[in-house]
Design an enzyme around this catalytic site. Structure first.
Site, PDB file in Angstrom:
ATOM      1  N   ARG A   4       0.831  -1.206   0.000  1.00 35.92           N
ATOM      2  CA  ARG A   4       0.000   0.000   0.000  1.00 35.92           C
ATOM      3  C   ARG A   4       0.865   1.255   0.000  1.00 35.92           C
ATOM      4  NH1 ARG A   4      -5.173  -0.342   0.938  1.00 35.92           N
ATOM      5  NH2 ARG A   4      -5.326   1.685   1.938  1.00 35.92           N
ATOM      6  N   HIS A  19      13.362  -2.970  -2.209  1.00 40.72           N
ATOM      7  CA  HIS A  19      12.835  -3.028  -3.574  1.00 40.72           C
ATOM      8  C   HIS A  19      13.713  -3.978  -4.394  1.00 40.72           C
ATOM      9  CE1 HIS A  19      10.654  -1.723  -7.076  1.00 40.72           C
ATOM     10  NE2 HIS A  19      11.807  -1.571  -7.705  1.00 40.72           N
TER      11      HIS A  19
HETATM   12  C1  GRF Z   1      10.228  -8.640  -2.130  1.00 38.28           C
HETATM   13  O1  GRF Z   1      10.669  -8.997  -3.405  1.00 38.28           O
HETATM   14  C2  GRF Z   1      10.474  -7.185  -1.867  1.00 38.28           C
HETATM   15  O2  GRF Z   1      11.617  -6.694  -2.495  1.00 38.28           O
HETATM   16  C3  GRF Z   1       9.247  -6.529  -2.460  1.00 38.28           C
HETATM   17  O3  GRF Z   1       8.203  -7.401  -2.136  1.00 38.28           O
HETATM   18  C4  GRF Z   1       8.713  -8.729  -2.004  1.00 38.28           C
HETATM   19  C5  GRF Z   1       8.296  -9.230  -0.655  1.00 38.28           C
HETATM   20  O4  GRF Z   1       8.642 -10.573  -0.460  1.00 38.28           O
HETATM   21  N1  GRF Z   1       9.069  -5.196  -1.943  1.00 38.28           N
HETATM   22  P1  GRF Z   1       8.449 -11.255   0.951  1.00 38.28           P
HETATM   23  O5  GRF Z   1       6.982 -11.039   1.356  1.00 38.28           O
HETATM   24  O6  GRF Z   1       9.377 -10.584   1.915  1.00 38.28           O
HETATM   25  O7  GRF Z   1       8.770 -12.685   0.752  1.00 38.28           O
END
Ligand code: GRF
Length: 211
Positions: free
Chosen positions: A99, A117
């Protein structure tokens, strides 16, 4: 100077919308003694997500705060803030939280909210970053941990880890290898914060060496 926590252990509030593998990496780093912090609470906008299950399995307070239960975004955020305050959170960790925030939420946690990210920012912000990078044809991608400011995946960069893009890669295999690096990068960034070693100077984050 971005404060670590002088008196006591850094308290993390993790916001997550899904799988929670980054949350897991942070909890594992805490368990192994690499990260001087505690996860004070985990908050999700979605009800049945692994992130909440992972927290509950450890006895960490885990909250589902459904956006639809509130009249608007500020009201939903007010509840998230109430929980973060109640749990004495020092650092907000966005681990796959899907969000966007209002400017007032961002202001409230300026310099003490981090996001991860799965690309080398400022390239490929937004959704499906690994696929964006693969489709563009870059030879190197990776992940970025940054402080959160207004704008999608904007904010001063704390650290990045790179991943080569291989000839045989698909968006999925690239994402898997980037995830391995995410699990190293996020605990490391949180550790630097906990140790009081991050200094924000405009867009730049200076990392102080160990005293
Ligand atoms: C990860 O790839 C992160 O970089 C992105 O969302 C994904 C989350 O993965 N913002 P998880 O829920 O931590 O396994």
């Amino acid at each position: 100077m971005v404060d670590g926590v002088a008196d006591g252990v850094l308290r993390l509030g993790v916001l997550a919308s899904g799988r929670g593998s980054n949350l897991q990496a942070i909890m594992d780093a805490i368990d192994s003694g690499e990260l001087p912090a505690v996860v004070a609470c985990v908050i999700s906008d979605r009800k049945t997500v692994q992130a909440l299950e992972r927290a509950r399995r450890r006895g960490i307070p885990a909250y589902h705060v459904p956006p639809r239960a509130y009249p608007d975004r500020p009201a939903h955020e007010a509840e998230v803030r109430r929980i973060l305050d109640e749990q004495g959170v020092d650092l907000v960790v966005l681990a796959g939280y899907m969000r966007l925030f209002t400017p007032s939420f961002i202001e409230a946690y300026r310099g003490r909210m981090m996001n991860i990210h799965p690309a080398l920012l400022p390239n490929f912000p937004g959704m499906d970053a690994q696929r964006q990078a693969w489709e563009y044809g870059v030879k190197v991608s990776g992940c970025t941990v940054h402080f959160v400011e207004e704008g999608t995946d904007a904010g001063p960069i704390i650290l990045q880890r790179t991943v080569p893009v291989l000839e045989q890669d698909t968006p999925e295999t690239l994402a898997e290898r980037i995830l391995v690096e995410e699990h190293l990068a996020f605990p490391e960034a949180v550790r630097l914060f906990a140790e009081g070693r991050l200094v924000i100077e405009g867009r730049r984050v200076k990392v102080l060496s160990r005293p």
